[in-house]
Design an enzyme around this catalytic site. Structure first.
Site, PDB file in Angstrom:
ATOM      1  N   GLU A 659     -18.330  -4.001 -28.054  1.00 16.73           N
ATOM      2  CA  GLU A 659     -17.191  -3.951 -28.990  1.00 16.73           C
ATOM      3  C   GLU A 659     -17.498  -2.992 -30.118  1.00 16.73           C
ATOM      4  OE1 GLU A 659     -15.946  -7.804 -30.335  1.00 16.73           O
ATOM      5  OE2 GLU A 659     -15.635  -8.546 -28.313  1.00 16.73           O
ATOM      6  N   HIS A 677     -10.403  -8.760 -29.864  1.00 18.53           N
ATOM      7  CA  HIS A 677     -11.153  -9.773 -30.633  1.00 18.53           C
ATOM      8  C   HIS A 677     -10.273 -10.354 -31.747  1.00 18.53           C
ATOM      9  CE1 HIS A 677     -15.505 -11.076 -31.612  1.00 18.53           C
ATOM     10  NE2 HIS A 677     -14.671 -11.976 -32.072  1.00 18.53           N
TER      11      HIS A 677
HETATM   12  N1  LIG Z   1     -12.697 -14.759 -30.240  1.00 14.08           N
HETATM   13  C1  LIG Z   1     -12.957 -15.052 -31.472  1.00 14.08           C
HETATM   14  O1  LIG Z   1     -12.472 -14.405 -32.388  1.00 14.08           O
HETATM   15  C2  LIG Z   1     -13.823 -16.197 -31.806  1.00 14.08           C
HETATM   16  C3  LIG Z   1     -14.839 -16.576 -30.964  1.00 14.08           C
HETATM   17  N2  LIG Z   1     -15.639 -17.620 -31.289  1.00 14.08           N
HETATM   18  C4  LIG Z   1     -16.709 -17.983 -30.340  1.00 14.08           C
HETATM   19  O2  LIG Z   1     -16.377 -19.185 -29.685  1.00 14.08           O
HETATM   20  C5  LIG Z   1     -17.574 -19.787 -29.217  1.00 14.08           C
HETATM   21  C6  LIG Z   1     -17.559 -21.282 -29.439  1.00 14.08           C
HETATM   22  O3  LIG Z   1     -17.519 -21.589 -30.794  1.00 14.08           O
HETATM   23  P1  LIG Z   1     -17.582 -23.107 -31.306  1.00 14.08           P
HETATM   24  O4  LIG Z   1     -16.757 -23.969 -30.445  1.00 14.08           O
HETATM   25  O5  LIG Z   1     -17.277 -23.087 -32.736  1.00 14.08           O
HETATM   26  O6  LIG Z   1     -19.110 -23.438 -31.080  1.00 14.08           O
HETATM   27  P2  LIG Z   1     -19.783 -24.876 -30.938  1.00 14.08           P
HETATM   28  O7  LIG Z   1     -21.207 -24.689 -31.239  1.00 14.08           O
HETATM   29  O8  LIG Z   1     -19.013 -25.890 -31.694  1.00 14.08           O
HETATM   30  O9  LIG Z   1     -19.616 -25.175 -29.395  1.00 14.08           O
HETATM   31  C7  LIG Z   1     -20.360 -24.537 -28.405  1.00 14.08           C
HETATM   32  C8  LIG Z   1     -20.560 -25.518 -27.293  1.00 14.08           C
HETATM   33  O10 LIG Z   1     -21.227 -24.846 -26.248  1.00 14.08           O
HETATM   34  C9  LIG Z   1     -22.127 -25.766 -25.678  1.00 14.08           C
HETATM   35  N3  LIG Z   1     -23.183 -25.074 -24.964  1.00 14.08           N
HETATM   36  C10 LIG Z   1     -24.288 -24.479 -25.483  1.00 14.08           C
HETATM   37  N4  LIG Z   1     -25.032 -23.960 -24.494  1.00 14.08           N
HETATM   38  C11 LIG Z   1     -24.373 -24.218 -23.336  1.00 14.08           C
HETATM   39  C12 LIG Z   1     -24.639 -23.905 -21.983  1.00 14.08           C
HETATM   40  N5  LIG Z   1     -25.736 -23.251 -21.632  1.00 14.08           N
HETATM   41  N6  LIG Z   1     -23.746 -24.317 -21.068  1.00 14.08           N
HETATM   42  C13 LIG Z   1     -22.637 -24.990 -21.421  1.00 14.08           C
HETATM   43  N7  LIG Z   1     -22.341 -25.318 -22.673  1.00 14.08           N
HETATM   44  C14 LIG Z   1     -23.202 -24.920 -23.640  1.00 14.08           C
HETATM   45  C15 LIG Z   1     -22.673 -26.553 -26.843  1.00 14.08           C
HETATM   46  O11 LIG Z   1     -23.175 -27.800 -26.444  1.00 14.08           O
HETATM   47  C16 LIG Z   1     -21.425 -26.717 -27.694  1.00 14.08           C
HETATM   48  O12 LIG Z   1     -20.754 -27.922 -27.433  1.00 14.08           O
HETATM   49  C17 LIG Z   1     -18.711 -19.048 -29.910  1.00 14.08           C
HETATM   50  O13 LIG Z   1     -19.236 -18.082 -29.017  1.00 14.08           O
HETATM   51  C18 LIG Z   1     -18.023 -18.310 -31.009  1.00 14.08           C
HETATM   52  O14 LIG Z   1     -18.737 -17.176 -31.389  1.00 14.08           O
HETATM   53  C19 LIG Z   1     -15.445 -18.344 -32.426  1.00 14.08           C
HETATM   54  C20 LIG Z   1     -14.439 -18.024 -33.280  1.00 14.08           C
HETATM   55  C21 LIG Z   1     -13.568 -16.890 -33.063  1.00 14.08           C
HETATM   56  O1  LIG Z   2     -15.891 -16.318 -35.760  1.00 18.13           O
HETATM   57  C1  LIG Z   2     -16.220 -15.747 -34.716  1.00 18.13           C
HETATM   58  O2  LIG Z   2     -17.164 -16.094 -33.988  1.00 18.13           O
HETATM   59  C2  LIG Z   2     -15.449 -14.603 -34.249  1.00 18.13           C
HETATM   60  O3  LIG Z   2     -15.683 -14.110 -33.194  1.00 18.13           O
HETATM   61  C3  LIG Z   2     -14.437 -14.000 -35.151  1.00 18.13           C
HETATM   62  O4  LIG Z   2     -14.787 -12.656 -35.310  1.00 18.13           O
HETATM   63  P1  LIG Z   2     -14.102 -11.762 -36.461  1.00 18.13           P
HETATM   64  O5  LIG Z   2     -14.427 -12.403 -37.771  1.00 18.13           O
HETATM   65  O6  LIG Z   2     -12.625 -11.798 -36.199  1.00 18.13           O
HETATM   66  O7  LIG Z   2     -14.663 -10.404 -36.329  1.00 18.13           O
END
Ligand SMILES: NC(=O)C1=CN([C@@H]2O[C@H](COP(=O)(O)OP(=O)(O)OC[C@H]3O[C@@H](n4cnc5c(N)ncnc54)[C@H](O)[C@@H]3O)[C@@H](O)[C@H]2O)C=CC1
Ligand SMILES: O=C(O)C(=O)COP(=O)(O)O
Length: 926
Positions: A659, A677
């Site tokens: 990215e 994203h």
């Molecule tokens: N697209 C975007 O803009 C955004 C993306 N994200 C991403 O979303 C993802 C999840 O975020 P949250 O739910 O807040 O995190 P979280 O930490 O609350 O949840 C992650 C989950 O993954 C599980 N996990 C860890 N290792 C694992 C494995 N090997 N196999 C299966 N499950 C596993 C954990 O037990 C946990 O329940 C992160 O990668 C974060 O960076 C978050 C916010 C915005």
């Molecule tokens: O909070 C996260 O993990 C995200 O991926 C959000 O990314 P951003 O702040 O929109 O660049």
């Protein structure tokens, strides 16, 4: 460096002119290609552009709905003269002038309009008296462009005034807060703070100004381009983009593109950039006595047109011009000589389009040019001694935070409100070289996902204490490197979770019903009703990989859509699975059963490529895959193949292995929906994460409270206050044994007894370990200590004990090596001061001082005398003296608190007495 060595760093953009000002960062002529050239400005397209310029100006500047905004001819001068010619004469007028442009309006009023005016002037560098009869009309400039003096506020303007205020705000708008309730007429031009083109002016009228226009007819004739009324009524069309004469649509387009840029920062961000640049110059002046701000009162210093004078009055008249020419010849600053009518000096534009880092880079060049000119001026006095820049920081200075990605204005405001010195420069996140150049100045760095916090960047950041990620994922931060350097990494784990879960659901709908393709086809005038056959979500099985915060919300929303949800997450408890109404399954089972798969795991060594070619092959034919978590979780090549073969029916991706993603095997495949994203991109989420990160970082920098840190235990502000002395005790105990131990440490045991056992032991442990480790590595702190200890294979253990002994609470530290065990205990007395209370099991009561001397001996007479005489003979004052022994005629210890460090000679004299087994000078960070 010799005095005349040129500085190493050059401003990237040398354009510091006060008008036309630097174009906005990222400006390109090709961005103007959408201008409706050769079309009538009265046609729908042109009118829409003009209306948009007005509407977006209103939103960005926060102009009230009942104020009119018009685009008028001839730049700011046109707008201001239009206001003077149409509104003045109804009441007595006070004209305020403290520099060239204000004086120009006085000439208009006196010589052209022949008004009976009161003229109040002030010399360059000063403001005139602002106590004015509120029944009079007042004409003034908000910021004197040629003197760098601005009004500090509008408190001197009465709320219930009878007269109108006519404010020339051309070098203030978009860089300074304008209180609209105090301003009846405001004018500015596009060529100033937003770096637009010098064609048009903006005229903003309060309802009272409109009332004046509709109730008063001036005695003089008005040219057509000044006419704002017809038949005694305001021509409303002018304020909807029906300009009086023909505007340049190219300039309009350029203004709209500048607004695009400005909107990414918001007004707060724009103001913050100007402030940051001006502060660089002010700090420079504070640390160099040969240059000073022309504005005498600091409250009146401009943050856009910063005017400077050389303090040595004996310099030749053209000295400043020669300095400016030298800077121009070097290509480091264009157009920085004073305005022609203003006192000799430099004028450096700091409006929002100028990069604060460029201003910082320019200042050493200003010093260089000054010194070079002085050297060339052979008859002049001697060159003053070189003083390095930037000056070393006072410990009392406000912490400095840099925001290097685009964050909501809320963050800037919070930092400001908490008296943190904040720089908002979202362009730095994409420019690692420039970021590395400036990061050394900052205590905190607030980021999103664009900024990459690498080992290299951290190495350039000796002052950095905290990195705050306004969001969840921290895979753009080298956390180990940060820990090793003692930098706390924080995130905001909850602020954007709902928004991201909603995006995943939206993407699932989009791919189920092919909404983006159907949308494009319909916009193209096709009506392909039968081409876009979708599938229902209801009744389908959703496989959720990672059921944490976001995955959990997705499960909940999917259940509401009547989907069956299966989840793979090794850390998901059965209770939580039941609560979420999902079936906990193994990955293979999920792959086999799911009609839709959505990923919500962080990118780790275990999750990388979790949907590999092999696993994609195990999925149910016709599956649709959504990834709104992290690029790298899915093998994009393999997925593209599976899409092409039809095994996978669709995919919706928000995140990519690389990215910004400008190319991907997934791009341009049918039924692949992609977004850049955007998971966290809602107003609500951005506000949440910005507020949170700013609060957390401010708390840490100002109070030591730690929230949501990934490499440090949490400490609340309350705890930080109560635990402060205990953290010190823990550190001193660690420092004691650390300094006493010169062989590899195998284990550290920390025993917490009584009241202290109820405290936040994780934080106390970090402090104790830091104390131990600092003896061999002074750069270790609470953040890095556990990692350093782990890397050295030191085993850490903690024991809690109920109260035993005389103290309400104490901490005992035991350090083991393969040769021995050492222990020391300490407490906090009621005076809040740390005390050592036990060493080697021997009770003492010793205050902790910076310089101490620890001795051990066989219990026998003469020890006190030997220590006292030796110190006295060598002029080393003893502040405190503590003795202890295990038993009569057994082990004895002494701990002296000295006013200075004893020299090697003093220690030798003690050794020569033959009375001591061990003599150790110790030092503590009190
Ligand atoms: N697209 C975007 O803009 C955004 C993306 N994200 C991403 O979303 C993802 C999840 O975020 P949250 O739910 O807040 O995190 P979280 O930490 O609350 O949840 C992650 C989950 O993954 C599980 N996990 C860890 N290792 C694992 C494995 N090997 N196999 C299966 N499950 C596993 C954990 O037990 C946990 O329940 C992160 O990668 C974060 O960076 C978050 C916010 C915005
Ligand atoms: O909070 C996260 O993990 C995200 O991926 C959000 O990314 P951003 O702040 O929109 O660049």
């Amino acid at each position: 460096m010799s005095d005349l060595t040129t500085p190493a760093t050059r401003p990237v953009n040398p354009r510091f002119s006060s008008g036309p000002c630097a174009k906005h960062p990222g400006f390109s002529l090709t961005d103007l290609s959408d201008a409706p050239l050769g079309r009538s400005h009265r046609a729908a397209a042109g009118k829409a552009k003009l209306q948009s310029a007005i509407d977006r100006t209103r939103v960005l500047l926060g102009v009230p709905e009942d104020y009119r905004i018009g685009i008028v001819p001839a730049s700011d001068t046109g707008a201001y003269e239009m206001a003077m010619w149409t509104m003045l004469g109804a009441r007595p007028v006070t004209m305020l002038a403290w520099e060239s442009f204000g004086s120009g309006w006085v000439t208009d009023a006196v010589k052209q309009l022949h008004l009976d005016v009161e003229v109040r002037t002030a010399d360059y560098g000063h403001l005139p008296d602002l106590s004015i009869d509120s029944d009079r009309d007042i004409c003034f400039t908000w910021n004197g462009t040629t003197s760098g003096v601005r009004v500090p506020d509008a408190d001197w303007i009465a709320d219930d005034r009878g007269g109108l205020t006519l404010c020339d705000a051309t070098s203030a708008a978009f860089a300074m807060d304008l209180p609209w309730d105090k301003l009846d007429v405001t004018t500015f031009s596009w060529q100033k703070v937003l770096g637009g083109e010098g064609a048009h002016g903006m005229l903003i009228l309060s309802p009272r100004a409109v009332e004046r226009l509709e109730s008063y007819t001036p005695a003089w004739p008005l040219p057509k381009i000044f006419r704002l009324t017809k038949g005694g009524k305001l021509i409303e069309g002018i304020f909807r983009g029906e300009t009086i004469n023909t505007p340049s649509m190219l300039c309009v387009e350029d203004y709209l593109r500048a607004l695009d840029w400005a909107e990414t920062l918001g007004l707060r961000g724009l103001v913050a950039r100007a402030d940051a640049s001006a502060h660089h110059i002010w700090d420079f002046c504070d640390s160099h006595d040969w240059i000073a701000n022309l504005a005498v009162d600091p409250a009146t210093r401009s943050t856009t047109s910063v005017c400077l004078r050389f303090t040595d009055d004996s310099l030749p008249e053209d000295f400043a011009k020669r300095v400016a020419r030298r800077l121009e010849a070097e290509g480091v600053a264009f157009d920085v000589a004073n305005y022609r009518d203003a006192p000799a000096g430099l004028r450096i534009w700091c409006g929002s389009t100028v990069e604060p880092a460029d201003v910082a880079a320019l200042l050493p060049w200003v010093e260089w040019a000054y010194r070079a000119e002085r050297a060339a001026w052979s008859t002049g006095p001697a060159v003053p001694p070189h003083r390095p820049f930037p000056i070393s920081k006072e410990p009392t200075m406000a912490p400095k935070v840099l925001i290097s990605d685009s964050l909501s204005d809320a963050a800037v405001q919070i930092f400001r409100d908490r008296s943190i010195d904040v720089t908002f420069d979202p362009s730095l996140g994409k420019d690692k070289d420039r970021l590395a150049q400036v990061i050394g100045d900052y205590d905190g760095l607030a980021i999103r996902s664009a900024t990459k916090v690498t080992e290299k960047l951290l190495a350039a950041a000796p002052n950095l204490k905290v990195v705050g990620r306004a969001g969840i994922g921290t895979d753009n931060i080298d956390k180990d490197a940060a820990s090793r350097r003692g930098v706390i990494v924080m995130n905001t784990p909850y602020g954007n979770m709902i928004t991201t879960a909603e995006h995943a659901i939206a993407m699932m709908f989009a791919v189920a019903r092919q909404i983006p393709e159907a949308n494009a086809s319909t916009h193209a005038g096709k009506w392909e009703k039968s081409r876009f056959m979708g599938v229902e979500l209801s009744g389908k099985t959703l496989g959720v990989i990672g059921a944490g915060n976001i995955g959990g919300i997705v499960c909940d929303r999917a259940r509401a859509l009547r989907m069956k949800v299966v989840a793979y997450d090794p850390f998901l408890s059965e209770e939580r699975a039941t609560q979420l109404q999902v079936e906990k399954v193994e990955l293979d089972d999920l792959l086999k059963r799911a009609d839709f798969i959505t990923l919500h795991v962080p990118l780790t060594d275990q999750t990388k490529n979790i949907l590999s070619a092999e696993n994609i092959a195990k999925t149910k034919p016709g599956v649709r895959i959504v990834n709104c978590a992290r690029g790298g979780l899915v093998d994009e090549e393999a997925l593209a193949e599976a899409l092409k073969s039809g095994h996978v029916a669709g995919a919706a991706f928000d995140v990519f292995a690389t990215e910004p993603a400008t190319a991907s095997p997934l791009f341009n495949l049918p039924n692949v929906v992609v977004t850049p994203h955007l998971g966290a991109a809602t107003t609500e989420a951005q506000e949440n994460v910005a507020l949170q990160v700013a609060e957390q970082m401010s708390d840490y920098l100002l109070t030591g409270a730690v929230t949501n840190a990934l490499n440090m235990p949490s400490v609340t502000a309350e705890e930080a206050k109560v635990m402060g002395p205990w953290l010190k005790v823990a550190e001193h105990l660690g420092a004691f044994v650390g300094q006493m131990t010169d062989e590899p440490i195998q284990a550290i045991e920390v025993i917490y007894n009584g009241s202290v056992a109820a405290m936040n032991l994780d934080a106390l442990n970090c402090s104790a370990i830091a104390g131990v480790m600092k003896a061999t590595n002074p750069d270790v702190n609470m953040v890095s200590a556990p990692l350093v200890a782990r890397e050295r294979g030191v085993e850490i253990s903690t024991t809690r004990q109920d109260k035993t002994g005389a103290f309400d609470g104490y901490i005992k530290l035991v350090v083991r090596t393969d040769r021995r065990e050492r222990s020391v205990a300490g407490t906090v007395f009621s005076d809040g001061k740390p005390r050592f209370i036990q060493i080697k099991g021997i009770n003492i009561d010793a205050e902790v001082g910076e310089h101490m001397l620890y001795t051990t001996n066989h219990d026998e007479p003469g020890i006190i005398g030997a220590l006292g005489v030796t110190m006295g003979k060598n002029g080393v004052n003893i502040a405190n003296f503590t003795l202890g022994r295990s038993d009569r005629d057994k082990d004895a210890i002494a701990l002296l608190y000295l006013d200075e460090q004893p020299s090697a000679g003093v220690l030798d004299q003690l050794r020569q007495t033959g009375l001591f087994r061990n003599i150790s000078p110790l030092r503590f960070n009190v």
